[in-house]
Scaffold this motif. Structure first.
Motif, PDB file in Angstrom:
ATOM      1  N   HIS A   1       0.827  -1.201   0.000  1.00  0.00           N
ATOM      2  CA  HIS A   1       0.000   0.000   0.000  1.00  0.00           C
ATOM      3  C   HIS A   1       0.867   1.259   0.000  1.00  0.00           C
ATOM      4  N   LEU A   2       1.945   1.220   0.769  1.00  0.00           N
ATOM      5  CA  LEU A   2       2.856   2.372   0.810  1.00  0.00           C
ATOM      6  C   LEU A   2       3.524   2.582  -0.543  1.00  0.00           C
ATOM      7  N   ARG A   3       3.956   1.477  -1.172  1.00  0.00           N
ATOM      8  CA  ARG A   3       4.596   1.590  -2.490  1.00  0.00           C
ATOM      9  C   ARG A   3       3.620   2.167  -3.512  1.00  0.00           C
ATOM     10  N   TYR A   4       2.381   1.687  -3.484  1.00  0.00           N
ATOM     11  CA  TYR A   4       1.376   2.188  -4.424  1.00  0.00           C
ATOM     12  C   TYR A   4       1.139   3.680  -4.210  1.00  0.00           C
ATOM     13  N   PHE A   5       0.976   4.062  -2.943  1.00  0.00           N
ATOM     14  CA  PHE A   5       0.706   5.465  -2.634  1.00  0.00           C
ATOM     15  C   PHE A   5       1.862   6.360  -3.071  1.00  0.00           C
ATOM     16  N   VAL A   6       3.098   5.957  -2.759  1.00  0.00           N
ATOM     17  CA  VAL A   6       4.278   6.764  -3.112  1.00  0.00           C
ATOM     18  C   VAL A   6       4.371   6.913  -4.626  1.00  0.00           C
TER      19      VAL A   6
ATOM     20  N   ALA B   1      -2.837  15.972   4.815  1.00  0.00           N
ATOM     21  CA  ALA B   1      -2.628  14.636   5.397  1.00  0.00           C
ATOM     22  C   ALA B   1      -1.799  13.779   4.459  1.00  0.00           C
ATOM     23  N   GLY B   2      -2.025  13.943   3.152  1.00  0.00           N
ATOM     24  CA  GLY B   2      -1.272  13.174   2.167  1.00  0.00           C
ATOM     25  C   GLY B   2       0.205  13.523   2.184  1.00  0.00           C
ATOM     26  N   ARG B   3       0.513  14.813   2.332  1.00  0.00           N
ATOM     27  CA  ARG B   3       1.920  15.229   2.388  1.00  0.00           C
ATOM     28  C   ARG B   3       2.602  14.653   3.622  1.00  0.00           C
ATOM     29  N   PHE B   4       1.900  14.666   4.754  1.00  0.00           N
ATOM     30  CA  PHE B   4       2.446  14.082   5.984  1.00  0.00           C
ATOM     31  C   PHE B   4       2.683  12.585   5.795  1.00  0.00           C
ATOM     32  N   PHE B   5       1.679  11.897   5.224  1.00  0.00           N
ATOM     33  CA  PHE B   5       1.779  10.455   5.037  1.00  0.00           C
ATOM     34  C   PHE B   5       2.890  10.109   4.045  1.00  0.00           C
ATOM     35  N   TYR B   6       3.049  10.914   3.010  1.00  0.00           N
ATOM     36  CA  TYR B   6       4.093  10.676   1.997  1.00  0.00           C
ATOM     37  C   TYR B   6       5.492  10.717   2.620  1.00  0.00           C
TER      38      TYR B   6
END
Length: 304
Positions: A5-10, A60-65
């Motif tokens: 999930h992290l790889r997909y999001f990044v 939130a997306g920038r923080f999560f990234y």
């Protein structure tokens, strides 16, 4: 939440487009969209501003990234270091920029082989930027470069700052009239810089020295590598600014003159993965410092 999930999001965050991200990940776009949607549902927040073109991250997306990058980097480090520990045969893969071969790198490699005969060394010529990529991909274990490029997954230690000198063709008036020159004396010359690509590179360090003094060479010739630059200097096609150790490339048709400028130096940088504190790397770093101490070479000591 899984690493995939992290790889997909990044991938989506960096490509800012689901189609390009799916091509990068080698998966179809609809499953990728569903995975991102499931991730947002699990987190309970929106990571992307829907309807924006190109895609934009929410706060939130920038923080999560930022944190997803760190976690993926640590996972890659863990994989590489575990593989190293599990290897019966100990190996150390070293990347280097060509100009370091004229300094102490050959001595360092030779000594390390003599003192650690149970470790197999492999050498790979590559630019500083290529080294950073290769470190993150686990293709090399340590790099010797010259560019101060920061990366959150890479530990970089500046071993020393090497003086720059000017390479002139034999018979050039500036090489015969003075024991040192200033950059302003060179603006009418054809400046040969290397490497042509990829950038940033040593070429940018040289050009940066001119920019810092608000001067600009009249003509710049970009070439692929150091050896070509020196060959063209010998042919009278221009002059080149090089690390002082390049003087060891003995040629009867090239003269090296001191550059009389403060802060015109090129660093020699030791790079490794951030979490890699293996015995092999520690031994290599201590050997480097021992050689510098024995030969009275000014340097900065730092532990892994």
């Amino acid at each position: 939440m899984e690493l995939r999930h992290l790889r997909y999001f990044v991938a989506v965050a960096e490509e800012r487009n689901f189609t390009r991200a799916s091509e990068r990940l080698f998966i179809a776009q609809p499953p990728l969209s569903r995975q991102i949607q499931q991730l947002e549902e699990e987190l309970g927040v929106s990571l992307f501003e829907r309807g924006s073109r190109p895609l934009k991250l929410t706060e939130a997306g920038r923080f999560f990234y930022a944190h997803a990058q760190q976690l993926l980097g640590k996972a890659a480090d863990l994989k590489t270091m575990t593989q190293r520990v599990g290897n019966i045969e100990r190996t150390l893969s070293i990347g280097f920029v060509a100009s370091t071969l004229y300094g102490k790198l050959p001595t360092i490699i030779r000594r390390f082989r003599l003192e650690h005969k149970n470790i197999e060394l492999t050498l790979h010529e590559m630019t500083t930027m290529e080294q950073i990529k290769a470190l993150k991909e686990g293709k090399i274990d340590v790099g010797f470069g010259r560019i101060k490029h920061e990366d959150p997954y890479i530990r970089r230690i500046v071993l020393r700052e090497e003086r720059m000198m000017v390479a002139f063709p034999v018979g050039h008036p500036l090489s015969e009239l003075a024991s040192s020159v200033k950059l302003k004396d060179l603006v009418t010359e054809t400046l040969i810089i290397f490497p042509k690509s990829p950038r940033p590179s040593f070429a940018d360090q040289v050009l940066g020295a001119f920019i810092d003094r608000a001067i600009q060479p009249n003509k710049i010739l970009e070439v692929r590598e150091l050896q070509i630059a020196i060959g063209l200097v010998a042919a009278g096609e221009g002059i080149a600014i090089v690390p002082a150790s390049v003087q060891r490339m003995k040629r009867d048709d090239v003269l090296y003159v001191e550059l009389d400028e403060r802060h015109t130096v090129s660093p020699v940088i030791f790079s490794a993965r951030l979490m890699d504190k293996s015995d092999e790397l520690s031994s290599l770093l201590q050997l480097i410092y021992a050689i510098y101490d024995a030969e009275n070479i000014p340097h900065i000591k730092e532990d892994l």
